[in-house]
Write a protein that holds these residues in place. Structure first.
Motif, mmCIF file in Angstrom:
data_model
loop_
_atom_site.group_PDB
_atom_site.id
_atom_site.type_symbol
_atom_site.label_atom_id
_atom_site.label_comp_id
_atom_site.label_asym_id
_atom_site.label_seq_id
_atom_site.Cartn_x
_atom_site.Cartn_y
_atom_site.Cartn_z
ATOM 1 N N VAL A 1 -0.854 -8.412 0.526
ATOM 2 C CA VAL A 1 -1.511 -8.908 -0.756
ATOM 3 C C VAL A 1 -2.995 -9.179 -0.509
ATOM 4 C CG1 VAL A 1 -1.295 -10.884 -2.129
ATOM 5 C CG2 VAL A 1 0.770 -9.978 -1.553
ATOM 6 N N ALA B 1 -3.673 -4.747 -1.589
ATOM 7 C CA ALA B 1 -3.249 -4.785 -2.985
ATOM 8 C C ALA B 1 -4.413 -4.925 -3.985
ATOM 9 C CB ALA B 1 -2.493 -6.231 -3.086
ATOM 10 N N TYR C 1 -5.194 -2.671 -7.255
ATOM 11 C CA TYR C 1 -5.310 -3.356 -8.597
ATOM 12 C C TYR C 1 -6.349 -2.589 -8.957
ATOM 13 C CZ TYR C 1 -6.868 -7.102 -11.957
ATOM 14 O OH TYR C 1 -7.139 -7.481 -12.958
#
Length: 80
Positions: free
Chosen positions: A49, A53, A57
């Motif tokens: 994350v 990530a 994104y």
């Protein structure tokens, strides 16, 4: 004082986080024949994350921008 670093992290609901931790544990079990606990799987998820990530994104934002831009060009071709 607000920690801007944590403000930009993707927020996961507890239920979804627990599902992801279970997926990581399942992956380690099936693919690597290793057992990994909740703590270890949670740390791997936190790493993903925090470090990986945002790139996924950002790529999604870029791809969406390209799609909308291309669609707008197609729309302009309908002019009379």
């Amino acid at each position: 004082m607000v920690d801007m670093k944590n403000e930009n992290l993707i927020k996961l609901k507890k239920e979804r986080r627990d599902e992801m931790i279970a997926e990581i544990q399942n992956y380690f079990s099936k693919e690597r024949n290793e057992e990994i606990g909740n703590l270890g799987a949670g740390m791997i998820l936190d790493f993903i994350v925090e470090k990986l990530a945002p790139e996924f994104y950002n790529q999604g934002v870029y791809d969406s921008h390209q799609y909308v831009r291309d669609a707008a060009e197609d729309l302009l071709s309908l002019r009379k």
